[in-house]
Design a protein around this motif. Structure first.
Motif, PDB file in Angstrom:
ATOM      1  N   ARG A   1      67.492  82.124  37.437  1.00  0.00           N
ATOM      2  CA  ARG A   1      68.465  81.052  38.095  1.00  0.00           C
ATOM      3  C   ARG A   1      69.893  81.502  37.223  1.00  0.00           C
ATOM      4  NH1 ARG A   1      68.426  75.465  38.259  1.00  0.00           N
ATOM      5  NH2 ARG A   1      69.455  75.508  40.367  1.00  0.00           N
TER       6      ARG A   1
ATOM      7  N   LEU B   1      72.928  80.770  39.670  1.00  0.00           N
ATOM      8  CA  LEU B   1      72.648  79.378  40.113  1.00  0.00           C
ATOM      9  C   LEU B   1      73.001  78.441  39.005  1.00  0.00           C
ATOM     10  CD1 LEU B   1      69.826  79.977  42.594  1.00  0.00           C
ATOM     11  CD2 LEU B   1      72.191  79.097  43.183  1.00  0.00           C
TER      12      LEU B   1
ATOM     13  N   VAL C   1      73.356  89.834  44.765  1.00  0.00           N
ATOM     14  CA  VAL C   1      72.212  89.269  44.224  1.00  0.00           C
ATOM     15  C   VAL C   1      71.543  88.616  45.179  1.00  0.00           C
ATOM     16  CG1 VAL C   1      70.907  87.914  42.283  1.00  0.00           C
ATOM     17  CG2 VAL C   1      73.045  89.253  41.888  1.00  0.00           C
ATOM     18  N   LEU C   2      70.283  88.582  45.340  1.00  0.00           N
ATOM     19  CA  LEU C   2      69.617  87.873  46.373  1.00  0.00           C
ATOM     20  C   LEU C   2      68.444  87.162  45.253  1.00  0.00           C
ATOM     21  CD1 LEU C   2      68.844  90.264  49.495  1.00  0.00           C
ATOM     22  CD2 LEU C   2      70.380  88.148  49.416  1.00  0.00           C
ATOM     23  N   TYR C   3      68.166  85.813  45.788  1.00  0.00           N
ATOM     24  CA  TYR C   3      67.389  85.146  44.879  1.00  0.00           C
ATOM     25  C   TYR C   3      66.421  84.352  45.925  1.00  0.00           C
ATOM     26  CZ  TYR C   3      65.824  81.142  42.105  1.00  0.00           C
ATOM     27  OH  TYR C   3      65.108  80.335  41.424  1.00  0.00           O
TER      28      TYR C   3
ATOM     29  N   PRO D   1      63.719  81.243  45.835  1.00  0.00           N
ATOM     30  CA  PRO D   1      63.488  80.153  44.767  1.00  0.00           C
ATOM     31  C   PRO D   1      61.894  79.958  44.929  1.00  0.00           C
ATOM     32  CG  PRO D   1      64.737  79.544  46.769  1.00  0.00           C
ATOM     33  CD  PRO D   1      64.497  80.874  46.771  1.00  0.00           C
TER      34      PRO D   1
ATOM     35  N   PRO E   1      60.974  77.855  48.392  1.00  0.00           N
ATOM     36  CA  PRO E   1      62.052  78.000  49.537  1.00  0.00           C
ATOM     37  C   PRO E   1      61.931  76.671  50.834  1.00  0.00           C
ATOM     38  CG  PRO E   1      60.207  79.176  49.852  1.00  0.00           C
ATOM     39  CD  PRO E   1      59.818  78.401  48.634  1.00  0.00           C
ATOM     40  N   TYR E   2      63.142  76.664  51.338  1.00  0.00           N
ATOM     41  CA  TYR E   2      63.369  75.723  52.387  1.00  0.00           C
ATOM     42  C   TYR E   2      63.399  76.447  53.903  1.00  0.00           C
ATOM     43  CZ  TYR E   2      65.644  71.968  55.008  1.00  0.00           C
ATOM     44  OH  TYR E   2      65.887  71.063  55.760  1.00  0.00           O
TER      45      TYR E   2
ATOM     46  N   PHE F   1      64.550  76.028  57.466  1.00  0.00           N
ATOM     47  CA  PHE F   1      65.441  75.494  58.048  1.00  0.00           C
ATOM     48  C   PHE F   1      65.114  75.171  59.656  1.00  0.00           C
ATOM     49  CE2 PHE F   1      67.898  78.337  55.045  1.00  0.00           C
ATOM     50  CZ  PHE F   1      68.473  77.322  54.441  1.00  0.00           C
ATOM     51  N   ARG F   2      65.669  74.004  60.111  1.00  0.00           N
ATOM     52  CA  ARG F   2      65.441  73.884  61.481  1.00  0.00           C
ATOM     53  C   ARG F   2      65.490  75.102  62.353  1.00  0.00           C
ATOM     54  NH1 ARG F   2      66.433  68.157  62.693  1.00  0.00           N
ATOM     55  NH2 ARG F   2      67.346  67.227  61.034  1.00  0.00           N
TER      56      ARG F   2
ATOM     57  N   ILE G   1      68.964  84.010  59.744  1.00  0.00           N
ATOM     58  CA  ILE G   1      70.158  83.030  59.078  1.00  0.00           C
ATOM     59  C   ILE G   1      71.298  84.017  58.538  1.00  0.00           C
ATOM     60  CG2 ILE G   1      70.830  81.388  57.619  1.00  0.00           C
ATOM     61  CD1 ILE G   1      68.556  79.602  58.350  1.00  0.00           C
ATOM     62  N   GLY G   2      72.632  84.025  58.730  1.00  0.00           N
ATOM     63  CA  GLY G   2      73.298  84.819  58.252  1.00  0.00           C
ATOM     64  C   GLY G   2      73.070  86.286  58.435  1.00  0.00           C
TER      65      GLY G   2
ATOM     66  N   ARG H   1      63.271  86.404  54.940  1.00  0.00           N
ATOM     67  CA  ARG H   1      64.463  86.058  55.230  1.00  0.00           C
ATOM     68  C   ARG H   1      65.476  86.968  53.989  1.00  0.00           C
ATOM     69  NH1 ARG H   1      64.621  79.855  55.470  1.00  0.00           N
ATOM     70  NH2 ARG H   1      63.978  80.019  53.383  1.00  0.00           N
ATOM     71  N   VAL H   2      64.797  87.079  52.807  1.00  0.00           N
ATOM     72  CA  VAL H   2      65.486  87.901  51.725  1.00  0.00           C
ATOM     73  C   VAL H   2      65.397  89.378  51.757  1.00  0.00           C
ATOM     74  CG1 VAL H   2      65.117  88.329  49.360  1.00  0.00           C
ATOM     75  CG2 VAL H   2      65.127  86.212  50.075  1.00  0.00           C
TER      76      VAL H   2
ATOM     77  N   ARG I   1      68.129  91.714  54.208  1.00  0.00           N
ATOM     78  CA  ARG I   1      69.376  92.082  53.636  1.00  0.00           C
ATOM     79  C   ARG I   1      69.363  92.863  52.419  1.00  0.00           C
ATOM     80  NH1 ARG I   1      71.471  86.773  54.737  1.00  0.00           N
ATOM     81  NH2 ARG I   1      69.739  86.075  55.553  1.00  0.00           N
TER      82      ARG I   1
END
Lengths: 228, 197
Positions: B45, B50, B64-66, B68, B71-72, B74-75, B84-85, B125-126, B129
């Motif tokens: 972190r 973070l 940097v990509l992290y 966690p 992870p969450y 999303f809807r 996303i993004g 998701r990570v 990119r």
């Protein structure tokens, strides 16, 4: 029971003055809630998601303002917009606009504080995941608002509840002028002062019905969007 | 290059990280291991910006990509989550979902996934990119043997494409051996051992 019957009689008789008062009440509450949420929701999310120097002090200040007495907010706005005040030339005193401004002074801290608390306690995994993906702050704020919309609805409804039930500030800056700035709460106060308790109670029941309809509609809209 | 000098982090009188010096060369893959509370997540972190170290200096790339530990989701659908993004990388997203055997779930709501499926989704998701430094916090903690193998393959492919530096934490020695070339063992916030695998 008489008051309940009178409340429904009032509604179904399509009393012109009652509906004018209801219209002003809804207009004032809609604008003060909307403006407060437009400012308070992003601001609260920003405070909740960021770490910065003075954050603790800022939160204490916001929490203090959440308990600001409505008459004090009304007095502040009155002094700003009175003929000799800094914004006297705008001639806004005793208008619905002044009532909306006074309510925003009361409600923006409420929305900001509640949103910041919600974001800090509930949104940590959202923020951490989004930051890990390198998303911008603006995007993270939008994600937090979008993901927490069901919880944030209670913040919005709280704001609406405070707005529709508020009497101190609106009576000072609005003046309770018939056909112009009279809202449900000031009308209830007037009828109580005249000793017409039954009629005042009937108006109170109408106000409750109105608040219930708005709450139910908002909950339904959010549920539909979440399910959809 | 990633470099830490005299980095310390203290939580309520407890030193959770104390690294006098750590240097990770560009393109290296490093696995962090150690018992719970040994400082792995804190180190990641801090590298992800973070968390701020209480003292010392941290040098790391901006890009940097992290991922966690928790992870969450999303809807929206699994595919929506991966995009996303990164809306313009639909083809890559579908290919990654295929690699991690999530294609069949692409149109399903992400919040209905199991723990292991969510972990694979978060990795997709990570990995969609590019970055200079990839930080993964226990990316296979909820995965079975097959899932772990898929993650190793996806990571190897990503690394070959981007030539990024990878720092990951894990409790699985076999995964560490497959995904990294250097192993750092942390104990009570300090580096206990550091060497090639």
């Amino acid at each position: 029971m008489d008051s309940i019957k009178q409340a429904f009689d009032l509604l179904f008789s399509l009393d012109k003055e009652l509906f004018q008062i209801l219209g002003v009440t809804l207009r004032m509450s809609f604008f003060s809630t909307s403006i407060s949420c437009l400012v308070g929701l992003p601001l609260g999310t920003l405070i909740g998601t960021r770490q910065f120097r003075g954050k603790s002090f800022l939160k204490k200040l916001i929490h203090t303002c959440m308990g600001l007495p409505p008459v004090v907010a009304g007095l502040l706005v009155y002094m700003l917009f009175t003929h000799y005040g800094p914004f006297g030339r705008l001639n806004l005193l005793f208008t619905v606009t002044a009532m909306v401004i006074a309510q925003c002074v009361l409600i923006i801290p409420l929305v900001t504080g509640l949103t910041a608390s919600f974001v800090e306690s509930e949104s940590r995994p959202i923020i951490e995941t989004a930051r890990g993906l390198g998303l911008s702050d603006a995007r993270i704020i939008l994600l937090c608002l979008s993901e927490g919309r069901a919880s944030l609805l209670s913040v919005v409804l709280n704001a609406f509840g405070r707005s529709i039930a508020e009497v101190g500030a609106v009576s000072i800056v609005g003046g309770n002028i018939q056909w112009k700035t009279r809202v449900m709460t000031t009308a209830i106060m007037l009828e109580t002062n005249k000793g017409k308790f039954s009629f005042a109670l009937a108006l109170g029941i109408v106000l409750l019905i109105l608040a219930f309809i708005v709450n139910a509609a908002a909950s339904w809209i959010v549920k539909e969007r979440a399910d959809g | 290059m990633v470099e830490l000098r005299s980095v310390k982090k203290v939580y309520k009188d407890r030193t959770v990280l104390d690294v006098p010096q750590l240097r990770i060369q560009h393109g290296e893959s490093v696995a962090l291991t150690g018992a719970n509370g040994s400082g792995k997540t804190t180190l990641l972190r801090i590298l992800a910006r973070l968390l701020r170290a209480d003292s010392g200096t941290v040098t790391a790339p901006q890009d940097v990509l992290y991922l966690p530990q928790h992870p969450y989701a999303f809807r929206g659908t699994v595919l929506d989550n991966v995009l996303i993004g990164a809306k313009d990388r639909r083809e890559q997203a579908l290919a990654l979902l295929e690699t991690l055997e999530l294609s069949a779930l692409a149109a399903k709501p992400a919040q209905s996934l199991s723990g292991g499926e969510l972990q694979k989704l978060a990795l997709c998701r990570v990995l969609i990119r590019p970055c200079a430094l990839l930080l993964l916090d226990e990316p296979t903690a909820a995965l079975d043997t097959n899932g772990t193998r898929l993650v190793c393959d996806a990571l190897a492919r990503y690394k070959a494409q981007t030539d990024c530096t990878v720092v990951l934490s894990t409790h699985a020695p076999q995964f560490a051996a497959k995904a990294a070339e250097r192993l750092i063992v942390l104990c009570d916030g300090r580096i206990e051992s550091d060497g090639s695998i």
